[in-house]
Scaffold this active site. Structure first.
Site, PDB file in Angstrom:
ATOM      1  N   GLU A 173      35.486  33.266  43.280  1.00 27.83           N
ATOM      2  CA  GLU A 173      36.416  32.653  42.755  1.00 27.83           C
ATOM      3  C   GLU A 173      36.491  31.275  42.129  1.00 27.83           C
ATOM      4  O   GLU A 173      37.231  30.491  42.366  1.00 27.83           O
ATOM      5  CB  GLU A 173      37.523  32.781  43.838  1.00 27.83           C
ATOM      6  N   GLU A 292      37.663  42.116  45.843  1.00 24.28           N
ATOM      7  CA  GLU A 292      38.626  41.938  46.649  1.00 24.28           C
ATOM      8  C   GLU A 292      40.157  42.522  46.292  1.00 24.28           C
ATOM      9  O   GLU A 292      40.367  42.081  45.206  1.00 24.28           O
ATOM     10  CB  GLU A 292      38.800  40.358  46.865  1.00 24.28           C
TER      11      GLU A 292
HETATM   12  O1  AHR Z   1      40.503  37.242  51.205  1.00 29.70           O
HETATM   13  C1  AHR Z   1      40.973  35.797  51.501  1.00 29.70           C
HETATM   14  C2  AHR Z   1      40.604  34.921  50.388  1.00 29.70           C
HETATM   15  O2  AHR Z   1      41.213  35.470  49.185  1.00 29.70           O
HETATM   16  C3  AHR Z   1      39.156  34.760  49.983  1.00 29.70           C
HETATM   17  O3  AHR Z   1      38.448  33.854  50.713  1.00 29.70           O
HETATM   18  C4  AHR Z   1      39.213  34.317  48.496  1.00 29.70           C
HETATM   19  O4  AHR Z   1      37.973  34.671  47.864  1.00 29.70           O
HETATM   20  C5  AHR Z   1      40.557  35.075  48.160  1.00 29.70           C
HETATM   21  O5  AHR Z   1      41.159  34.117  47.520  1.00 29.70           O
END
Ligand code: AHR
Length: 511
Positions: A173, A292
Site C-alpha cells: 500500500e 487484502e
Molecule cells: O489489514 C489491515 C491493514 O489494512 C493492513 O495492514 C494494510 O495493508 C491495510 O490498510
C-alpha cells in the site's frame, strides 16, 4: 416472494477454479500473531508455541496461501530482527500500529506454522523504509540452498532445506499517505522495478506482485496502476488490489451490494493493466492479486501527530493489544460470501486473493488468550466455498428484480456464480439474496451440466441479521440445511431467505 433465475452451462466457462483465490493474511498487528496463531503457554500449544486449536480451524477454513508479515507493519520491518536465538532478538517500536514488537515470532516460526497449516507462504518485502538489498537478502535467506553467509544463517537457525517461497509482494500500500515510506507512483514504480530485477537475478522464476491501489476510492486509482505498470510491466506478474467494506449509517441495502464495488474495481484495474499492455505492445497479461479484502468496521486512522485512543505522551506502548477485533454478524457473512462470488467470477484475471486477516484482527477465527478459539460468522462462507469450488468457474447471468441502493443505484437482488467439476461429477451454485426483507425463489436451469440430484443445500441466514458468535455461543451463526430446495429434470428451485448466502451442491454424474 420475488423470483430470479439463471442458467448453469459449461459453455459459460470463465477459468479454472484457482486455489489461490482462498488465501489469507497474517500480519504482526494486534493479536493476529501473539495469542492468535502463537501462544507458547496456551494449553493447546505445541513444541513451537503454535496454538493447535487455531491450526485445526485454519485447516478447516481451507486456506491456500497466507501473506506475511504485513500489511502496514512490513513498511518499517527489519526481517533480520525475527530470526535467530529468541533471547537475542531486539524489541522494537512498531510505528504502523503504535505497539511494541518483541520479535519472538519471525520468519522461521511463520514458515513452520505455514507447513503445519498446509498453506503456501506469500512473503512481503519492505519497500517503505528499506529497498533492493534487504529484499535480495531476505530472498537469499528463504530460498537459496546454502553455502553463502545469508543462506547459511538459515541453516544455522535449524532449517537446511530452502523454503522455496514463490510469491512475493513488492511492498504494501505505498500509494497510501498512512504508509511508512509512502511514495508517489513514479517513485514506487522505480523501486519496485529495481527490486524485482534484483530478485529475479537471485531467482528468475518468482511470481512478483506490484502494489496497486489501497482501495477503489483512492484519488490516485488508475493513474497509480498505469504509472507503476509502465515501470514494472516486464518484471512483475501481478498488480495488487485491496478493499474493505462496512455498513455505514445503517444503510444495510448498500452494504449488501458491496460486491458491485468489487466487480467494478476489478474490471477497471484489468482495463488499466491491459491498456499498458497495448501501449507497450506486449503479449503478456498482468493478473490481479486481490491480496487484502474483507468486511472491516474501520475507526479513523490516527494521524502521525496524534496519539491513538488509549495512548498518552510519555506512556509505554502496548504489546499485542486488542486492535481491529471486529465481531462479525450474519449480514457480514452474507457480504463475505458475495465477495467470494465476485472473486470467483473474475478468476480469469484474479488469480490470487487474500482475505484480511486470519485470526483476531478482522478475522474469521477468534481466540481468547489462554482460552478458546472459535469461528466467526464469516468463517462459514469462506470454508464452504473453498471446500466445494472445484473444476471450472461458470458465469451465471441472472434474471432478477433490482433492489434500490443509495450507494450503487439499482442492483440485482441475487448474485450467483457456479463451479463445475465434470471429473468429480459435481456442480455447485453459490448465491446470495441481497433483499433486506423479501425471500426470493431462485431457479437455475442446470440441464447442461447434467444435474441429477441435490446433494446438499446449505443456507446462512437468521431472523436477526446482526446475530454474532461468541465464546459462550460459538455456533449461534452457522449455515443450516435448507429444506426448500428441489430439482426436477435438471431444473433447480430454491427459496432464499432475505439477507442470506446459500450453496447448492448438485450431482452431475447421474447418481
Ligand atoms: O489489514 C489491515 C491493514 O489494512 C493492513 O495492514 C494494510 O495493508 C491495510 O490498510
Amino acid at each position: 416472494m420475488l423470483h430470479a433465475s439463471t442458467t448453469i452451462d459449461p459453455a459459460f466457462r470463465v477459468a479454472p477454479v484457482r486455489r489461490r483465490t482462498f488465501g489469507s493474511f497474517v500480519e504482526h498487528l494486534g493479536r493476529g500473531v501473539y495469542t492468535g496463531i502463537y501462544e507458547p503457554h496456551h494449553p493447546t500449544a505445541d513444541a513451537d508455541g503454535l496454538r493447535t486449536d487455531v491450526l485445526d480451524l485454519v485447516r478447516e477454513l481451507g486456506v491456500s496461501t497466507v501473506r506475511y508479515p504485513g500489511g502496514n507493519f512490513v513498511s518499517a520491518y527489519r526481517w533480520e530482527d525475527g530470526v535467530g536465538p529468541k533471547d537475542q532478538r531486539p524489541t522494537r517500536l512498531d510505528l504502523a500500529w503504535r505497539a511494541v514488537e518483541t520479535n519472538q515470532f519471525g520468519l522461521d516460526e511463520f514458515m513452520r506454522w505455514a507447513e503445519k497449516a498446509g498453506v503456501e507462504p506469500m512473503m512481503a518485502v519492505n519497500l517503505g523504509t528499506r529497498g533492493v538489498l534487504e529484499a535480495m537478502d531476505l530472498l537469499e535467506y528463504c530460498n537459496y540452498p546454502g553455502g553463502t553467509t545469508t543462506s547459511d544463517q538459515r541453516v544455522a537457525h535449524g532449517r537446511t532445506e530452502p523454503y522455496g517461497v514463490t510469491m512475493w509482494c513488492l511492498g504494501n500500500e505505498l500509494d497510501g499517505p498512512w504508509q511508512i515510506g509512502h511514495r508517489t507512483a513514479h517513485e514506487y514504480g522505480r523501486i519496485a522495478a529495481e527490486t524485482a530485477r534484483a530478485m529475479r537475478f537471485v531467482q528468475p522464476d518468482l511470481e512478483l506482485v506490484a502494489c496497486g491501489s489501497s482501495h477503489y476510492g483512492m484519488p490516485t486509482f488508475g493513474t497509480w496502476e498505469r504509472t507503476v505498470l509502465e515501470e514494472t510491466y516486464d518484471l512483475v506478474d501481478h498488480i495488487s488490489l485491496h478493499a474493505y467494506y462496512q455498513e455505514r449509517d445503517g444503510d444495510l441495502a448498500s452494504f449488501l451490494a458491496s460486491a458491485r464495488n468489487m466487480d467494478d474495481y476489478i474490471r477497471a484495474a484489468v482495463a488499466t493493466a491491459d491498456s499498458v499492455r497495448a501501449e507497450l505492445k506486449r503479449d503478456k497479461r498482468i493478473q490481479i492479486s486481490f491480496d487484502e479484502w474483507n468486511v472491516w468496521y474501520q475507526a479513523p486512522n490516527p494521524e502521525p501527530w496524534q496519539y491513538p485512543p488509549g495512548l498518552r505522551a510519555g506512556q509505554r506502548w502496548p504489546q499485542a493489544p486488542r486492535q481491529l477485533e471486529n465481531i462479525y454478524t450474519v449480514a457480514d457473512a452474507v457480504v463475505v460470501g458475495n465477495l467470494l462470488i465476485s472473486l470467483l467470477r473474475h478468476s480469469d484475471r484474479v488469480t490470487a486473493a487474500c482475505q484480511a486477516q486470519l485470526v483476531n484482527v478482522i478475522a474469521p477465527i477468534f481466540t481468547e488468550p489462554g482460552g478458546r478459539a472459535w469461528k466467526q460468522s464469516i468463517f462459514h462462507p469462506f470454508a464452504l466455498t473453498s471446500a466445494a469450488a472445484a473444476g471450472e468457474v461458470l458465469w451465471c447471468e441472472t434474471r432478477a428484480p433490482d433492489v434500490e441502493t443509495a450507494t450503487y443505484g439499482e442492483v440485482p437482488v441475487v448474485d450467483a456464480v457456479a463451479t463445475h467439476d465434470p471429473d468429480g461429477g459435481q456442480a455447485v451454485v453459490f448465491v446470495v439474496n441481497r433483499s433486506t426483507a423479501e425471500p426470493v425463489t431462485f431457479e437455475a436451469d442446470a440441464r447442461a451440466v447434467g444435474a441429477g440430484r441435490v446433494q446438499r443445500c446449505l443456507t446462512l441466514a437468521d431472523e436477526d441479521v446482526y446475530a454474532t458468535n461468541t465464546a459462550e455461543e460459538p455456533e449461534r451463526v452457522r449455515p443450516r440445511d435448507n429444506p426448500r430446495v428441489r430439482l426436477r429434470e435438471g431444473l433447480l428451485s430454491v427459496v432464499l431467505p432475505p439477507v442470506s448466502w446459500s450453496m447448492v451442491t448438485l450431482a452431475t454424474d447421474g447418481s
